[in-house]
Design a protein around this motif. Structure first.
Motif, PDB file in Angstrom:
ATOM      1  N   LEU A  95    -142.591  34.826  33.264  1.00  0.00           N
ATOM      2  CA  LEU A  95    -142.957  35.576  34.426  1.00  0.00           C
ATOM      3  C   LEU A  95    -141.792  34.889  35.416  1.00  0.00           C
ATOM      4  CD1 LEU A  95    -146.830  35.446  34.562  1.00  0.00           C
ATOM      5  CD2 LEU A  95    -145.301  37.509  34.012  1.00  0.00           C
ATOM      6  N   THR A  96    -141.646  35.690  36.509  1.00  0.00           N
ATOM      7  CA  THR A  96    -141.088  35.438  37.695  1.00  0.00           C
ATOM      8  C   THR A  96    -141.848  35.766  38.703  1.00  0.00           C
ATOM      9  OG1 THR A  96    -138.792  35.703  36.418  1.00  0.00           O
ATOM     10  CG2 THR A  96    -138.636  35.675  38.995  1.00  0.00           C
ATOM     11  N   ALA A  97    -142.037  34.768  39.898  1.00  0.00           N
ATOM     12  CA  ALA A  97    -142.483  35.092  40.923  1.00  0.00           C
ATOM     13  C   ALA A  97    -141.560  34.725  42.290  1.00  0.00           C
ATOM     14  CB  ALA A  97    -143.804  34.253  41.136  1.00  0.00           C
ATOM     15  N   ARG A  98    -141.770  35.832  43.246  1.00  0.00           N
ATOM     16  CA  ARG A  98    -140.988  35.542  44.408  1.00  0.00           C
ATOM     17  C   ARG A  98    -141.928  35.284  45.535  1.00  0.00           C
ATOM     18  NH1 ARG A  98    -140.255  39.441  48.041  1.00  0.00           N
ATOM     19  NH2 ARG A  98    -141.174  41.011  46.549  1.00  0.00           N
ATOM     20  N   VAL A  99    -141.372  34.301  46.378  1.00  0.00           N
ATOM     21  CA  VAL A  99    -142.149  33.956  47.567  1.00  0.00           C
ATOM     22  C   VAL A  99    -141.826  35.163  48.666  1.00  0.00           C
ATOM     23  CG1 VAL A  99    -142.341  32.112  49.665  1.00  0.00           C
ATOM     24  CG2 VAL A  99    -141.649  31.439  47.193  1.00  0.00           C
ATOM     25  N   VAL A 100    -143.069  35.400  49.363  1.00  0.00           N
ATOM     26  CA  VAL A 100    -143.252  36.698  49.986  1.00  0.00           C
ATOM     27  C   VAL A 100    -143.626  36.009  51.492  1.00  0.00           C
ATOM     28  CG1 VAL A 100    -144.492  38.813  50.639  1.00  0.00           C
ATOM     29  CG2 VAL A 100    -144.048  38.102  48.191  1.00  0.00           C
ATOM     30  N   GLU A 101    -144.083  34.912  51.459  1.00  0.00           N
ATOM     31  CA  GLU A 101    -144.486  34.405  52.746  1.00  0.00           C
ATOM     32  C   GLU A 101    -145.107  32.948  52.497  1.00  0.00           C
ATOM     33  OE1 GLU A 101    -147.602  35.484  56.704  1.00  0.00           O
ATOM     34  OE2 GLU A 101    -147.703  36.577  54.577  1.00  0.00           O
ATOM     35  N   VAL A 102    -144.616  32.002  53.563  1.00  0.00           N
ATOM     36  CA  VAL A 102    -145.196  30.689  53.582  1.00  0.00           C
ATOM     37  C   VAL A 102    -146.155  30.760  54.611  1.00  0.00           C
ATOM     38  CG1 VAL A 102    -144.436  28.393  54.036  1.00  0.00           C
ATOM     39  CG2 VAL A 102    -142.867  29.905  52.936  1.00  0.00           C
TER      40      VAL A 102
END
Length: 341
Positions: free
Chosen positions: A113-120
């Motif tokens: 899987l790959t995850a992308r940071v949408v918000e901190v």
């Protein structure tokens, strides 16, 4: 209090400290005696959430090692998650090296899987909202292939997924087990039914219990989603009408029931929702009369919730008694029943 380091072969043989708020009585017994401590006509409400393999090892695109622990799935399909530095469960969370500080748009490579940071998210740069590159069956297959159970350094070895499931686990909503229900085997549930105790369930997405980050830990538990079925609401109303007691199995059940009642102005209705309810001293319980839970030390966040059921001096005495008797804490440890006779 020492931690239980491994699941018991006979979880119903765990010790049980029965605390009676009205009389101040503290009784040392066993979980297998629970059917004798409840009355015919009582209702036991359980959290049937199954536990996800919510720990994902991986790295940034630049090659920095990390661990992502899922916290909660959101309605729009994103997830809140907590980032850890290099290492795994064998190291205490507070001793883990800090993770890389990731900007919005950063990609995490997590096995298949790959995850992308949408918000901190506040209050820590370690708290993220992420979106996975897969959806539906592909996402769940990737999670179950790459993920491991969330666990902590006091345990004796790596857990398998079946170690952290209750006997009645259903939909995979929890990221840590609703552990108060782990000692409830099917044989015990059947004996409870034979004794006239009714059973009902709801689903509550139990979150992380610890991150090692003081700012994050102070904000736990975060808002958590739940679903309360019509059948459970009807069972609660019927229990009240016949003079029975509603006993919650675990603090997640308390948060779901009392949170739903608070949202309804005291009226309990079925449906889905999110609860941010934090219980503590002086809270007026509307739905629940008793609680089956783990043994909690006075320094834990769960201990504050227990003060909605019993006064602090009695809880401190119970904790002192449990430690003197050699009770074990944490998710595979011994149990406590806060309920008047």
């Amino acid at each position: 209090m020492n931690a239980a380091r491994w699941p018991r072969e006979r979880p119903e043989a765990a010790r049980l400290l029965r605390v009676a708020p009205a009389t101040g009585e503290i009784q040392d017994t066993r979980v297998e005696q629970l059917p004798t401590l409840l009355r015919s006509g009582d209702l036991l409400v359980m959290n049937d959430a199954a536990t996800l393999p919510a720990s994902l090892q991986g790295q940034t695109e630049e090659g920095a090692a990390l661990e992502l622990r899922l916290l909660a799935r959101e309605p729009q399909g994103t997830w809140t998650a907590v980032l850890f530095g290099a290492g795994d469960w064998r190291m205490r969370t507070e001793d883990r090296p800090p993770p890389p500080v990731l900007p919005v748009g950063a990609r995490l490579l997590l096995g298949p899987l790959t995850a992308r940071v949408v918000e901190v998210l506040p209050p820590s740069p370690r708290l993220l909202r992420v979106a996975f590159d897969a959806e539906g069956a592909a996402l769940w297959a990737g999670l179950y292939r790459a993920g491991r159970p969330v666990q902590y350094s006091y345990l004796a070895g790596p857990l398998s997924l079946w170690h952290i499931q209750t006997a009645y686990a259903a939909r995979p909503w929890a990221v840590e087990p609703p552990s108060a229900g782990l000692p409830l085997t099917w044989a015990m549930l059947l004996e409870l039914r034979r004794n006239g105790v009714q059973l009902a369930s709801l689903t509550h997405a139990a979150g992380l219990s610890s991150t090692g980050d003081p700012a994050l830990d102070a904000a736990l538990p975060r808002p958590e989603r739940f679903e309360l079925p019509s059948a459970t609401v009807e069972a609660i109303h019927a229990t009240r009408e016949r003079g029975g007691r509603v006993i919650a199995v675990g603090t997640t059940v308390v948060r779901a029931l009392e949170g739903r009642a608070a949202q309804g102005g005291g009226t309990l209705t079925p449906g889905e929702g999110v609860t941010d309810l934090l219980l503590g001293p002086g809270f007026q319980l509307r739905v629940v009369q008793g609680l089956l839970t783990g043994v909690h030390e006075p320094t834990t966040s769960h201990y504050t919730l227990l003060q909605a059921f019993a006064p602090q001096p009695l809880l401190k005495e119970a904790a002192k008694r449990a430690e003197a008797l050699g009770y074990l804490g944490h998710e595979f440890g011994d149990a406590c029943l806060i309920l008047d006779p």
